[in-house]
Write a protein that holds these residues in place. Structure first.
Motif, PDB file in Angstrom:
ATOM      1  N   ASP A 115       0.832  -1.205   0.000  1.00 35.41           N
ATOM      2  CA  ASP A 115       0.000   0.000   0.000  1.00 35.41           C
ATOM      3  C   ASP A 115       0.867   1.255   0.000  1.00 35.41           C
ATOM      4  OD1 ASP A 115      -2.664   1.223   0.162  1.00 35.41           O
ATOM      5  OD2 ASP A 115      -2.032   1.881   2.151  1.00 35.41           O
ATOM      6  N   ALA A 116       1.954   1.231   0.773  1.00 39.47           N
ATOM      7  CA  ALA A 116       2.877   2.374   0.786  1.00 39.47           C
ATOM      8  C   ALA A 116       3.515   2.560  -0.584  1.00 39.47           C
ATOM      9  CB  ALA A 116       3.952   2.163   1.854  1.00 39.47           C
ATOM     10  N   GLN A 117       3.858   1.471  -1.244  1.00 39.25           N
ATOM     11  CA  GLN A 117       4.429   1.571  -2.584  1.00 39.25           C
ATOM     12  C   GLN A 117       3.410   2.112  -3.574  1.00 39.25           C
ATOM     13  OE1 GLN A 117       6.260  -2.552  -2.856  1.00 39.25           O
ATOM     14  NE2 GLN A 117       7.832  -1.312  -3.816  1.00 39.25           N
ATOM     15  N   ARG A 118       2.175   1.677  -3.446  1.00 36.24           N
ATOM     16  CA  ARG A 118       1.124   2.149  -4.363  1.00 36.24           C
ATOM     17  C   ARG A 118       0.954   3.662  -4.236  1.00 36.24           C
ATOM     18  NH1 ARG A 118      -2.376  -0.841  -2.616  1.00 36.24           N
ATOM     19  NH2 ARG A 118      -2.152  -2.590  -4.050  1.00 36.24           N
ATOM     20  N   ARG A 119       0.929   4.156  -2.997  1.00 39.18           N
ATOM     21  CA  ARG A 119       0.785   5.600  -2.785  1.00 39.18           C
ATOM     22  C   ARG A 119       1.991   6.348  -3.338  1.00 39.18           C
ATOM     23  NH1 ARG A 119      -0.703   3.830   2.383  1.00 39.18           N
ATOM     24  NH2 ARG A 119       1.268   4.646   3.220  1.00 39.18           N
ATOM     25  N   ALA A 120       3.195   5.781  -3.145  1.00 40.65           N
ATOM     26  CA  ALA A 120       4.402   6.427  -3.654  1.00 40.65           C
ATOM     27  C   ALA A 120       4.407   6.467  -5.180  1.00 40.65           C
ATOM     28  CB  ALA A 120       5.648   5.692  -3.142  1.00 40.65           C
ATOM     29  N   ALA A 121       3.933   5.393  -5.813  1.00 38.67           N
ATOM     30  CA  ALA A 121       3.861   5.357  -7.272  1.00 38.67           C
ATOM     31  C   ALA A 121       2.888   6.409  -7.787  1.00 38.67           C
ATOM     32  CB  ALA A 121       3.444   3.967  -7.749  1.00 38.67           C
ATOM     33  N   GLN A 122       1.765   6.551  -7.120  1.00 32.10           N
ATOM     34  CA  GLN A 122       0.779   7.547  -7.525  1.00 32.10           C
ATOM     35  C   GLN A 122       1.317   8.959  -7.391  1.00 32.10           C
ATOM     36  OE1 GLN A 122      -2.446   6.423  -4.948  1.00 32.10           O
ATOM     37  NE2 GLN A 122      -3.220   4.842  -6.344  1.00 32.10           N
ATOM     38  N   ALA A 123       2.189   9.164  -6.387  1.00 35.99           N
ATOM     39  CA  ALA A 123       2.782  10.481  -6.169  1.00 35.99           C
ATOM     40  C   ALA A 123       4.087  10.671  -6.925  1.00 35.99           C
ATOM     41  CB  ALA A 123       3.023  10.690  -4.672  1.00 35.99           C
ATOM     42  N   ASP A 124       4.526   9.626  -7.652  1.00 36.05           N
ATOM     43  CA  ASP A 124       5.816   9.638  -8.353  1.00 36.05           C
ATOM     44  C   ASP A 124       6.951   9.981  -7.386  1.00 36.05           C
ATOM     45  OD1 ASP A 124       7.600   9.345 -10.425  1.00 36.05           O
ATOM     46  OD2 ASP A 124       7.230  11.321 -11.319  1.00 36.05           O
ATOM     47  N   ASP A 125       6.881   9.374  -6.189  1.00 33.09           N
ATOM     48  CA  ASP A 125       7.868   9.607  -5.133  1.00 33.09           C
ATOM     49  C   ASP A 125       8.836   8.426  -5.102  1.00 33.09           C
ATOM     50  OD1 ASP A 125       9.311   9.957  -2.786  1.00 33.09           O
ATOM     51  OD2 ASP A 125       7.587  10.666  -1.630  1.00 33.09           O
ATOM     52  N   THR A 126       9.931   8.550  -5.829  1.00 36.29           N
ATOM     53  CA  THR A 126      10.888   7.455  -5.952  1.00 36.29           C
ATOM     54  C   THR A 126      11.503   7.076  -4.612  1.00 36.29           C
ATOM     55  OG1 THR A 126      11.438   8.112  -8.209  1.00 36.29           O
ATOM     56  CG2 THR A 126      12.994   6.669  -7.093  1.00 36.29           C
ATOM     57  N   GLU A 127      11.857   8.077  -3.816  1.00 34.27           N
ATOM     58  CA  GLU A 127      12.518   7.800  -2.540  1.00 34.27           C
ATOM     59  C   GLU A 127      11.620   6.971  -1.624  1.00 34.27           C
ATOM     60  OE1 GLU A 127      14.685  10.150   1.188  1.00 34.27           O
ATOM     61  OE2 GLU A 127      13.911  11.263  -0.526  1.00 34.27           O
ATOM     62  N   ALA A 128      10.352   7.368  -1.509  1.00 30.21           N
ATOM     63  CA  ALA A 128       9.425   6.625  -0.665  1.00 30.21           C
ATOM     64  C   ALA A 128       9.167   5.233  -1.227  1.00 30.21           C
ATOM     65  CB  ALA A 128       8.108   7.389  -0.530  1.00 30.21           C
ATOM     66  N   PHE A 129       9.114   5.131  -2.556  1.00 26.62           N
ATOM     67  CA  PHE A 129       8.860   3.837  -3.179  1.00 26.62           C
ATOM     68  C   PHE A 129      10.002   2.869  -2.905  1.00 26.62           C
ATOM     69  CE2 PHE A 129       8.803   0.662  -6.471  1.00 26.62           C
ATOM     70  CZ  PHE A 129       7.457   0.413  -6.672  1.00 26.62           C
ATOM     71  N   VAL A 130      11.221   3.342  -3.071  1.00 24.98           N
ATOM     72  CA  VAL A 130      12.392   2.486  -2.876  1.00 24.98           C
ATOM     73  C   VAL A 130      12.481   2.032  -1.417  1.00 24.98           C
ATOM     74  CG1 VAL A 130      14.918   2.475  -2.854  1.00 24.98           C
ATOM     75  CG2 VAL A 130      13.686   3.405  -4.820  1.00 24.98           C
ATOM     76  N   SER A 131      12.174   2.927  -0.484  1.00 24.71           N
ATOM     77  CA  SER A 131      12.204   2.568   0.934  1.00 24.71           C
ATOM     78  C   SER A 131      11.154   1.501   1.246  1.00 24.71           C
ATOM     79  CB  SER A 131      11.954   3.818   1.784  1.00 24.71           C
ATOM     80  OG  SER A 131      11.958   3.483   3.160  1.00 24.71           O
TER      81      SER A 131
END
Length: 225
Positions: A115-131
């Motif tokens: 779920d955290a990755q999905r939100r990061a992908a929607q926000a195009d937030d690479t740093e949060a996605f990788v974490s």
């Protein structure tokens, strides 16, 4: 920032390293002491100290009077990271699926990471996605309850983050990773270690171009051809 503060070099080190891990400072890029000193409001001394630490850890190579080169992730290194993760995660899942309570706890933790990755992908937030990606894979290894393997996996985390950051450059790629992580989590929830293994192999090949059974030497030789 006051450059006389003992933590000045530590802060520059942490910020530069984070930018390397998240792919902002890509492999092959030359960094200037002067430019980073101006950016962080310090003299060159804390920057030089940070560069020396990063070189000792293998992230940089220093060239006097020219700057610091960010060391590229080689195909062999990527293959080594993925091989280690494959061994650790498959072992962990084989143990975890034996106990339904542990398995379901892990499935719930993985759902939160996805779920955290999905939100990061929607926000195009690479740093949060990788974490969140690292959290997902390390949760699998941690579920085995082997503290030595968990410690080893944490040691891989930074290299894993960099490998992931270099392979996901668009929201579309992030979304594809999320879908594969959902399938991995579903295999664990179903107690199907074989399905997890084949899905993990497909995930690594799709995300990083490394097939199961490919040795680091083979990967390096293939890249050279």
């Amino acid at each position: 920032m006051n450059e006389t503060t003992p933590n000045a070099a530590d802060l520059v080190y942490a910020r530069v390293k984070q930018r390397i891990l998240q792919g902002d400072f890509e492999g092959g890029r030359m960094l200037s002491e002067g430019e980073l000193a101006a950016e962080h409001g310090v003299s060159r001394t804390p920057v030089r100290e940070a560069f020396l630490r990063l070189q000792a850890e293998g992230w940089m190579r220093l060239y006097p009077k020219r700057g610091a080169l960010v060391v590229e992730s080689t195909p062999g290194e990527i293959a080594q990271v993925l091989e280690a993760r494959r061994l650790l995660e498959n072992y962990a899942v084989q143990r975890t699926v034996r106990d339904e309570h542990t398995r379901q706890d892990l499935a719930a933790e993985l759902a939160r990471a996805v779920d955290a990755q999905r939100r990061a992908a929607q926000a195009d937030d690479t740093e949060a996605f990788v974490s969140a990606d690292a959290d997902f894979h390390n949760a699998i290894i941690r579920s085995a309850g082997n503290t030595l393997l968990t410690t080893f996996a944490e040691g891989l985390r930074q290299r894993q983050q960099r490998v992931t950051a270099t392979s996901i450059r668009t929201p579309e790629r992030m979304t594809a990773v999320v879908a594969r992580h959902e399938r991995l989590a579903a295999a664990i929830a179903a107690g199907d270690a074989d399905a997890f293994r084949t899905t993990l192999d497909a995930h690594f090949e799709a995300a990083h171009g490394v097939r199961a059974g490919t040795s680091p030497a083979d990967q390096t030789a293939g890249a050279a051809r």
